[in-house]
Write a protein that holds these residues in place. Sequence first.
Motif, PDB file in Angstrom:
ATOM      1  N   THR A  23     -11.974  92.044  11.635  1.00  0.00           N
ATOM      2  CA  THR A  23     -13.091  92.541  11.103  1.00  0.00           C
ATOM      3  C   THR A  23     -13.068  94.019  11.897  1.00  0.00           C
ATOM      4  O   THR A  23     -12.379  95.205  11.668  1.00  0.00           O
ATOM      5  CB  THR A  23     -14.315  92.008  12.100  1.00  0.00           C
ATOM      6  OG1 THR A  23     -13.134  92.768  13.802  1.00  0.00           O
ATOM      7  CG2 THR A  23     -14.109  90.313  12.069  1.00  0.00           C
ATOM      8  N   PRO A  24     -14.459  94.692  11.525  1.00  0.00           N
ATOM      9  CA  PRO A  24     -14.141  96.158  11.428  1.00  0.00           C
ATOM     10  C   PRO A  24     -13.793  95.969  13.105  1.00  0.00           C
ATOM     11  O   PRO A  24     -12.905  97.541  12.942  1.00  0.00           O
ATOM     12  CB  PRO A  24     -16.092  96.532  11.761  1.00  0.00           C
ATOM     13  CG  PRO A  24     -16.342  95.620  10.492  1.00  0.00           C
ATOM     14  CD  PRO A  24     -15.664  94.386  11.587  1.00  0.00           C
ATOM     15  N   ALA A  25     -14.046  95.933  14.359  1.00  0.00           N
ATOM     16  CA  ALA A  25     -13.512  95.395  15.795  1.00  0.00           C
ATOM     17  C   ALA A  25     -12.235  95.365  15.591  1.00  0.00           C
ATOM     18  O   ALA A  25     -11.640  95.925  15.971  1.00  0.00           O
ATOM     19  CB  ALA A  25     -14.264  94.326  16.126  1.00  0.00           C
ATOM     20  N   ASP A  26     -11.785  94.584  14.994  1.00  0.00           N
ATOM     21  CA  ASP A  26     -10.352  94.299  15.097  1.00  0.00           C
ATOM     22  C   ASP A  26      -9.648  95.769  14.692  1.00  0.00           C
ATOM     23  O   ASP A  26      -8.972  96.212  14.762  1.00  0.00           O
ATOM     24  CB  ASP A  26      -9.435  93.348  13.516  1.00  0.00           C
ATOM     25  CG  ASP A  26     -10.539  91.909  14.643  1.00  0.00           C
ATOM     26  OD1 ASP A  26     -10.742  91.985  15.530  1.00  0.00           O
ATOM     27  OD2 ASP A  26     -10.768  91.121  13.639  1.00  0.00           O
ATOM     28  N   VAL A  27     -10.083  96.190  13.353  1.00  0.00           N
ATOM     29  CA  VAL A  27      -9.497  97.566  13.191  1.00  0.00           C
ATOM     30  C   VAL A  27      -9.403  98.540  14.155  1.00  0.00           C
ATOM     31  O   VAL A  27      -8.907  99.998  14.035  1.00  0.00           O
ATOM     32  CB  VAL A  27     -10.225  98.232  11.606  1.00  0.00           C
ATOM     33  CG1 VAL A  27      -9.675  99.373  11.267  1.00  0.00           C
ATOM     34  CG2 VAL A  27      -9.877  97.149  10.518  1.00  0.00           C
ATOM     35  N   ARG A  28     -10.741  98.571  14.597  1.00  0.00           N
ATOM     36  CA  ARG A  28     -10.702  99.821  15.426  1.00  0.00           C
ATOM     37  C   ARG A  28     -10.011  99.763  16.672  1.00  0.00           C
ATOM     38  O   ARG A  28      -9.325 100.884  16.939  1.00  0.00           O
ATOM     39  CB  ARG A  28     -12.500  99.899  16.477  1.00  0.00           C
ATOM     40  CG  ARG A  28     -12.477 100.990  17.668  1.00  0.00           C
ATOM     41  CD  ARG A  28     -14.303 100.704  17.667  1.00  0.00           C
ATOM     42  NE  ARG A  28     -14.246 102.288  18.258  1.00  0.00           N
ATOM     43  CZ  ARG A  28     -13.884 102.379  19.769  1.00  0.00           C
ATOM     44  NH1 ARG A  28     -13.653 100.302  20.369  1.00  0.00           N
ATOM     45  NH2 ARG A  28     -14.897 103.192  20.436  1.00  0.00           N
ATOM     46  N   ALA A  29      -9.541  98.716  17.074  1.00  0.00           N
ATOM     47  CA  ALA A  29      -8.525  97.865  18.065  1.00  0.00           C
ATOM     48  C   ALA A  29      -7.242  97.753  17.784  1.00  0.00           C
ATOM     49  O   ALA A  29      -6.491  98.996  18.422  1.00  0.00           O
ATOM     50  CB  ALA A  29      -8.811  96.670  18.849  1.00  0.00           C
ATOM     51  N   ALA A  30      -7.292  98.426  16.377  1.00  0.00           N
ATOM     52  CA  ALA A  30      -6.120  98.410  15.957  1.00  0.00           C
ATOM     53  C   ALA A  30      -5.555  99.919  15.914  1.00  0.00           C
ATOM     54  O   ALA A  30      -4.639 100.264  16.080  1.00  0.00           O
ATOM     55  CB  ALA A  30      -5.455  98.210  14.512  1.00  0.00           C
ATOM     56  N   ARG A  31      -6.251 100.442  16.049  1.00  0.00           N
ATOM     57  CA  ARG A  31      -6.279 102.092  15.730  1.00  0.00           C
ATOM     58  C   ARG A  31      -6.434 102.837  17.201  1.00  0.00           C
ATOM     59  O   ARG A  31      -5.808 103.723  17.163  1.00  0.00           O
ATOM     60  CB  ARG A  31      -8.258 102.680  15.067  1.00  0.00           C
ATOM     61  CG  ARG A  31      -7.583 102.926  13.596  1.00  0.00           C
ATOM     62  CD  ARG A  31      -8.500 103.211  12.801  1.00  0.00           C
ATOM     63  NE  ARG A  31      -9.246 103.321  11.201  1.00  0.00           N
ATOM     64  CZ  ARG A  31      -9.428 103.033  10.653  1.00  0.00           C
ATOM     65  NH1 ARG A  31     -10.449 103.702  11.069  1.00  0.00           N
ATOM     66  NH2 ARG A  31      -9.835 102.728   9.024  1.00  0.00           N
ATOM     67  N   ILE A  32      -6.523 102.446  17.763  1.00  0.00           N
ATOM     68  CA  ILE A  32      -6.679 102.732  19.275  1.00  0.00           C
ATOM     69  C   ILE A  32      -5.334 102.751  19.836  1.00  0.00           C
ATOM     70  O   ILE A  32      -4.757 103.351  20.897  1.00  0.00           O
ATOM     71  CB  ILE A  32      -7.958 102.552  20.210  1.00  0.00           C
ATOM     72  CG1 ILE A  32      -9.259 102.721  19.831  1.00  0.00           C
ATOM     73  CG2 ILE A  32      -7.691 102.438  21.308  1.00  0.00           C
ATOM     74  CD1 ILE A  32     -10.580 102.011  20.445  1.00  0.00           C
ATOM     75  N   GLY A  33      -4.912 101.334  20.134  1.00  0.00           N
ATOM     76  CA  GLY A  33      -3.487 100.647  19.931  1.00  0.00           C
ATOM     77  C   GLY A  33      -2.402 101.743  19.318  1.00  0.00           C
ATOM     78  O   GLY A  33      -1.574 102.078  20.050  1.00  0.00           O
ATOM     79  N   ALA A  34      -2.775 102.233  18.276  1.00  0.00           N
ATOM     80  CA  ALA A  34      -1.827 102.956  17.907  1.00  0.00           C
ATOM     81  C   ALA A  34      -1.518 104.488  18.526  1.00  0.00           C
ATOM     82  O   ALA A  34      -0.780 104.527  18.720  1.00  0.00           O
ATOM     83  CB  ALA A  34      -1.758 102.905  16.121  1.00  0.00           C
ATOM     84  N   LEU A  35      -3.080 104.678  18.657  1.00  0.00           N
ATOM     85  CA  LEU A  35      -3.246 105.788  19.437  1.00  0.00           C
ATOM     86  C   LEU A  35      -2.627 106.074  20.511  1.00  0.00           C
ATOM     87  O   LEU A  35      -2.021 107.190  21.281  1.00  0.00           O
ATOM     88  CB  LEU A  35      -4.460 106.447  19.231  1.00  0.00           C
ATOM     89  CG  LEU A  35      -5.096 107.103  17.621  1.00  0.00           C
ATOM     90  CD1 LEU A  35      -6.457 107.495  17.778  1.00  0.00           C
ATOM     91  CD2 LEU A  35      -4.209 107.896  17.212  1.00  0.00           C
ATOM     92  N   GLY A  36      -2.803 105.648  21.408  1.00  0.00           N
ATOM     93  CA  GLY A  36      -2.774 105.098  23.415  1.00  0.00           C
ATOM     94  C   GLY A  36      -3.564 105.926  23.503  1.00  0.00           C
ATOM     95  O   GLY A  36      -4.578 106.565  23.698  1.00  0.00           O
TER      96      GLY A  36
END
Length: 220
Positions: A23-36
């Motif tokens: 979902t879009p929320a999953d994608v956003r969470a993954a991006r934030i997690g990658a950035l730290g």
Amino acid sequence: MNDARSRILGKVRAAMGRDTTPTPADVRAARIGALGDSAPQRPVWDESDLERFCRCIEDAAGTWVSVPTLAQVGPAVADYLVERNAGDTVHRAPDPRLDQVAWPEHVAVEHATDGRQALAGVSCAEAGVAETGSLALLSGPDNPATLAFLPDYHIVVLGAADVVPWFEDVWQRMRERTGFPPRSFNFITGPSRTADVEQTLQLGAHGPRSLHVILVENMP
């Protein structure tokens, strides 16, 4: 979604061990997690931001000069025109700040609404980036974007206090402005260039062949 695309994305998900479309929320969470949580790594330097900015301008085949106030911009432009054999006419942006410039009598000044007739154009930048020697220019009635790209000689007036360390600082400053974003926003680093033909550097390939920055120490 067509069948071919569904099959391709299905294979990608299977290879990644996923059974469903994120979902879009999953994608956003993954991006934030990658950035730290840490700030992005930025270059650092020992010299002042203004010194770095001027050095990077030179490294990008540009030139610069410093003047105390806007009144001295006119003589600085006149000196540059002589140095470059660029005639005695400049097309200036309608920016009100340039109304304070004291133009020498032998320099013909035209108010430009574009840059189509200009050999030498003068416009104002909103910020300079010490990281790369880049200039941030906002388009609008006061500073038409064409004036930055069509003349052979582009002369940019910038307040010395408007030099910031990194690109992120430009966005921070611009977001605080009324009416931001403009229709177009341009970062310019040095004159136009290309090395497409036999890797031989040519200036002025797709825009100005010369970029000159006039730094105003006391910009209103």
